[in-house]
Design a protein around this motif. Structure first.
Motif, PDB file in Angstrom:
ATOM      1  N   LEU A   1      -2.887  -2.679  10.080  1.00  0.00           N
ATOM      2  CA  LEU A   1      -3.232  -2.070   8.789  1.00  0.00           C
ATOM      3  C   LEU A   1      -3.571  -0.594   8.999  1.00  0.00           C
ATOM      4  CD1 LEU A   1      -3.838  -2.415   5.756  1.00  0.00           C
ATOM      5  CD2 LEU A   1      -6.137  -3.147   6.380  1.00  0.00           C
ATOM      6  N   GLN A   2      -4.247  -0.293  10.097  1.00  0.00           N
ATOM      7  CA  GLN A   2      -4.585   1.094  10.451  1.00  0.00           C
ATOM      8  C   GLN A   2      -3.312   1.955  10.466  1.00  0.00           C
ATOM      9  OE1 GLN A   2      -7.262   2.950  11.293  1.00  0.00           O
ATOM     10  NE2 GLN A   2      -6.184   4.650  12.229  1.00  0.00           N
ATOM     11  N   LYS A   3      -2.297   1.479  11.162  1.00  0.00           N
ATOM     12  CA  LYS A   3      -1.041   2.232  11.294  1.00  0.00           C
ATOM     13  C   LYS A   3      -0.370   2.400   9.928  1.00  0.00           C
ATOM     14  CE  LYS A   3       3.491   1.266  12.859  1.00  0.00           C
ATOM     15  NZ  LYS A   3       4.337   0.276  13.488  1.00  0.00           N
ATOM     16  N   ASN A   4      -0.350   1.328   9.144  1.00  0.00           N
ATOM     17  CA  ASN A   4       0.366   1.357   7.862  1.00  0.00           C
ATOM     18  C   ASN A   4      -0.374   2.118   6.772  1.00  0.00           C
ATOM     19  OD1 ASN A   4       2.971  -0.548   7.782  1.00  0.00           O
ATOM     20  ND2 ASN A   4       1.531  -1.302   9.307  1.00  0.00           N
ATOM     21  N   LEU A   5      -1.705   2.181   6.878  1.00  0.00           N
ATOM     22  CA  LEU A   5      -2.487   2.903   5.859  1.00  0.00           C
ATOM     23  C   LEU A   5      -2.678   4.376   6.199  1.00  0.00           C
ATOM     24  CD1 LEU A   5      -5.588   0.790   4.716  1.00  0.00           C
ATOM     25  CD2 LEU A   5      -3.619   1.465   3.337  1.00  0.00           C
ATOM     26  N   PHE A   6      -2.933   4.650   7.498  1.00  0.00           N
ATOM     27  CA  PHE A   6      -3.434   5.993   7.838  1.00  0.00           C
ATOM     28  C   PHE A   6      -2.572   6.801   8.810  1.00  0.00           C
ATOM     29  CE2 PHE A   6      -7.359   3.395   7.033  1.00  0.00           C
ATOM     30  CZ  PHE A   6      -7.616   3.928   5.790  1.00  0.00           C
ATOM     31  N   GLU A   7      -1.572   6.184   9.422  1.00  0.00           N
ATOM     32  CA  GLU A   7      -0.766   6.940  10.390  1.00  0.00           C
ATOM     33  C   GLU A   7       0.620   7.153   9.803  1.00  0.00           C
ATOM     34  OE1 GLU A   7      -1.070   4.841  14.123  1.00  0.00           O
ATOM     35  OE2 GLU A   7      -3.249   4.788  13.966  1.00  0.00           O
ATOM     36  N   GLY A   8       0.896   8.360   9.377  1.00  0.00           N
ATOM     37  CA  GLY A   8       2.174   8.652   8.717  1.00  0.00           C
ATOM     38  C   GLY A   8       2.018   8.552   7.214  1.00  0.00           C
ATOM     39  N   PRO A   9       3.096   8.799   6.470  1.00  0.00           N
ATOM     40  CA  PRO A   9       2.994   8.802   5.004  1.00  0.00           C
ATOM     41  C   PRO A   9       2.691   7.402   4.477  1.00  0.00           C
ATOM     42  CG  PRO A   9       5.288   8.949   5.721  1.00  0.00           C
ATOM     43  CD  PRO A   9       4.457   9.023   6.947  1.00  0.00           C
ATOM     44  N   SER A  10       1.651   7.285   3.656  1.00  0.00           N
ATOM     45  CA  SER A  10       1.320   5.977   3.103  1.00  0.00           C
ATOM     46  C   SER A  10       1.608   5.959   1.611  1.00  0.00           C
ATOM     47  CB  SER A  10      -0.160   5.647   3.346  1.00  0.00           C
ATOM     48  OG  SER A  10      -0.433   4.383   2.784  1.00  0.00           O
ATOM     49  N   ASN A  11       2.694   5.265   1.266  1.00  0.00           N
ATOM     50  CA  ASN A  11       2.996   5.116  -0.154  1.00  0.00           C
ATOM     51  C   ASN A  11       2.975   3.635  -0.503  1.00  0.00           C
ATOM     52  OD1 ASN A  11       5.164   4.495   1.370  1.00  0.00           O
ATOM     53  ND2 ASN A  11       6.597   5.923   0.413  1.00  0.00           N
ATOM     54  N   MET A  12       2.024   2.934   0.124  1.00  0.00           N
ATOM     55  CA  MET A  12       1.916   1.495  -0.094  1.00  0.00           C
ATOM     56  C   MET A  12       1.566   1.207  -1.551  1.00  0.00           C
ATOM     57  SD  MET A  12      -0.582  -1.130   1.954  1.00  0.00           S
ATOM     58  CE  MET A  12      -0.108  -0.688   3.615  1.00  0.00           C
ATOM     59  N   PRO A  13       2.387   0.422  -2.258  1.00  0.00           N
ATOM     60  CA  PRO A  13       2.083   0.150  -3.667  1.00  0.00           C
ATOM     61  C   PRO A  13       0.825  -0.699  -3.824  1.00  0.00           C
ATOM     62  CG  PRO A  13       4.004  -1.115  -2.943  1.00  0.00           C
ATOM     63  CD  PRO A  13       3.631  -0.209  -1.807  1.00  0.00           C
ATOM     64  N   TRP A  14       0.221  -0.612  -5.013  1.00  0.00           N
ATOM     65  CA  TRP A  14      -1.034  -1.315  -5.236  1.00  0.00           C
ATOM     66  C   TRP A  14      -0.894  -2.826  -5.031  1.00  0.00           C
ATOM     67  CZ3 TRP A  14      -5.812  -1.577  -4.673  1.00  0.00           C
ATOM     68  CH2 TRP A  14      -6.543  -2.640  -5.218  1.00  0.00           C
ATOM     69  N   HIS A  15       0.190  -3.431  -5.502  1.00  0.00           N
ATOM     70  CA  HIS A  15       0.292  -4.901  -5.386  1.00  0.00           C
ATOM     71  C   HIS A  15       0.293  -5.337  -3.920  1.00  0.00           C
ATOM     72  CE1 HIS A  15       4.583  -5.248  -4.208  1.00  0.00           C
ATOM     73  NE2 HIS A  15       4.740  -4.169  -4.939  1.00  0.00           N
ATOM     74  N   THR A  16       0.832  -4.484  -3.011  1.00  0.00           N
ATOM     75  CA  THR A  16       0.801  -4.791  -1.571  1.00  0.00           C
ATOM     76  C   THR A  16      -0.625  -4.668  -1.041  1.00  0.00           C
ATOM     77  OG1 THR A  16       3.042  -3.940  -1.333  1.00  0.00           O
ATOM     78  CG2 THR A  16       1.776  -4.184   0.684  1.00  0.00           C
ATOM     79  N   ARG A  17      -1.326  -3.626  -1.460  1.00  0.00           N
ATOM     80  CA  ARG A  17      -2.724  -3.435  -1.029  1.00  0.00           C
ATOM     81  C   ARG A  17      -3.587  -4.618  -1.476  1.00  0.00           C
ATOM     82  NH1 ARG A  17      -4.004   2.393  -0.010  1.00  0.00           N
ATOM     83  NH2 ARG A  17      -2.023   3.476  -0.177  1.00  0.00           N
ATOM     84  N   PHE A  18      -3.375  -5.049  -2.723  1.00  0.00           N
ATOM     85  CA  PHE A  18      -4.175  -6.144  -3.273  1.00  0.00           C
ATOM     86  C   PHE A  18      -3.869  -7.455  -2.532  1.00  0.00           C
ATOM     87  CE2 PHE A  18      -5.362  -9.044  -6.964  1.00  0.00           C
ATOM     88  CZ  PHE A  18      -6.723  -8.827  -6.827  1.00  0.00           C
ATOM     89  N   LYS A  19      -2.599  -7.665  -2.212  1.00  0.00           N
ATOM     90  CA  LYS A  19      -2.183  -8.854  -1.442  1.00  0.00           C
ATOM     91  C   LYS A  19      -2.859  -8.852  -0.060  1.00  0.00           C
ATOM     92  CE  LYS A  19       1.920 -10.782   0.821  1.00  0.00           C
ATOM     93  NZ  LYS A  19       3.377 -10.765   0.926  1.00  0.00           N
ATOM     94  N   ILE A  20      -2.918  -7.669   0.564  1.00  0.00           N
ATOM     95  CA  ILE A  20      -3.546  -7.544   1.888  1.00  0.00           C
ATOM     96  C   ILE A  20      -5.038  -7.855   1.801  1.00  0.00           C
ATOM     97  CG2 ILE A  20      -4.211  -5.846   3.668  1.00  0.00           C
ATOM     98  CD1 ILE A  20      -1.376  -4.590   3.228  1.00  0.00           C
ATOM     99  N   ILE A  21      -5.713  -7.290   0.791  1.00  0.00           N
ATOM    100  CA  ILE A  21      -7.152  -7.533   0.608  1.00  0.00           C
ATOM    101  C   ILE A  21      -7.414  -9.034   0.423  1.00  0.00           C
ATOM    102  CG2 ILE A  21      -9.084  -7.223  -1.017  1.00  0.00           C
ATOM    103  CD1 ILE A  21      -7.970  -4.304  -1.431  1.00  0.00           C
ATOM    104  N   LYS A  22      -6.640  -9.672  -0.451  1.00  0.00           N
ATOM    105  CA  LYS A  22      -6.828 -11.103  -0.712  1.00  0.00           C
ATOM    106  C   LYS A  22      -6.565 -11.933   0.546  1.00  0.00           C
ATOM    107  CE  LYS A  22      -5.666 -12.874  -4.786  1.00  0.00           C
ATOM    108  NZ  LYS A  22      -4.917 -13.200  -6.020  1.00  0.00           N
TER     109      LYS A  22
END
Length: 314
Positions: free
Chosen positions: A125-146
């Motif tokens: 998650l560190q790599k996908n959120l903060f290393e490089g451009p992060s254009n992760m859509p909200w529904h993906t973020r919410f799925k990860i949190i859940k």
């Protein structure tokens, strides 16, 4: 599919060191997929080309290597949950080596401790959120949190306290399903036990609950504190970066509390529909409740999962 799993399914859980050397090309640098306080993770290529992750534990880990190895094997071998990384096998093998001792060369048994996991190609998650451009859509973020919350609910019901929740220890599969990893610091509690104390505080600065950091108190609420920071980071896309020699996340928490108002959320996520915006608000609210200084004020993981599923009022 049966074919694909054939080599792995025929292997013993206790794997020979020579086999792990072979599949990682003798632990070569070009097979490294991650490094951390507990050791180095290598990509292992099985004879049928299936990939696994091989973690070689470091001798100078924050917890004694044997203890970290025992924790992971005992606490993870039986765990089967969609949001927990699968431990596929392990190796604890000694080989005779010539080593220097008090100026003399002696032959000694040198042990290697290794753990083998399912391979997750998308990384942390560190790599996908903060290393490089992060254009992760909200529904993906919410799925990860859940998903993280569902994994923690599973652990806390055992009860296993993870003790090192942070973005580096959440791995993602090709469907962006999160899996909790790295159980080197985890504690298995007895059924009647809800708290423990330790003199030896180890963990990651910025994610350690204050009662553990300053008083050595360990409980399920220690994980809830770290979870709160994970939820806040995933929701806002902002990194919790504690200052040098400052183990607390207080500055980051205060900043989020001040800035992430309803108006700021609406301007940050202008493309979201009202239901999605409500999810963002709920996640920030839950995250801030999880990081309260008084551990008894933090919500339980059951209550958090209910709220994220929309099964109770927020």
């Amino acid at each position: 599919m049966a074919n694909k799993e054939s080599v792995l399914s025929t292997l013993p859980k206790d794997l020979p060191l020579d086999f792990l050397r072979t599949i990682t090309n003798n632990f070569s640098a070009d097979h490294i997929i991650g490094t951390g306080g507990f050791g180095t993770v290598y990509k292992g290529i099985m004879p049928d080309k299936q990939l696994i992750a091989v973690k070689k534990l470091a001798e100078n880990a924050p917890l004694a290597r044997d203890k970290a190895f025992t924790n992971e094997v005992q606490n993870m071998m039986a765990l089967r949950n969609d949001n927990i990384v699968k431990l596929l096998g392990y190796c604890h093998e000694g080989q005779k080596k010539v080593v220097q001792n008090n100026g003399r060369y002696i032959v000694a048994d040198v042990f290697e401790s290794l753990l083998c996991y399912e391979y997750l190609p998308v990384g942390s998650l560190q790599k996908n959120l903060f290393e490089g451009p992060s254009n992760m859509p909200w529904h993906t973020r919410f799925k990860i949190i859940k998903g993280i919350c569902n994994g923690l609910l599973f652990l806390h019901r055992i009860p296993i306290i993870h003790m090192d929740l942070k973005p580096e220890n959440i791995l993602l599969d090709h469907n962006m399903t999160p899996k909790i990893a790295d159980f080197g610091l985890s504690r298995l509690f007895g059924q009647e036990q809800t708290r423990a104390n330790t003199q030896n505080v180890v963990g990651s600065y910025g994610y350690i609950a204050p009662e553990y950091l300053y008083r050595g108190e360990i409980s399920a609420q220690s994980d809830i504190y770290s979870l709160g920071l994970l939820i806040i980071e995933t929701t806002t896309g902002e990194k919790n970066q504690p200052k040098q020699n400052e183990p607390s996340a207080r500055g980051f928490i205060d900043q989020v509390q001040k800035i992430w108002t309803d108006g700021h959320i609406a301007s940050k996520y202008p493309q979201l529909n009202p239901n999605d915006l409500l999810e963002v608000k709920v996640c920030i609210k839950i995250g801030l409740e999880c990081v309260q200084i008084d551990r008894k004020s933090r919500p339980s993981i059951e209550k958090i999962v209910e709220r994220l599923d929309g099964r109770c009022a927020n």
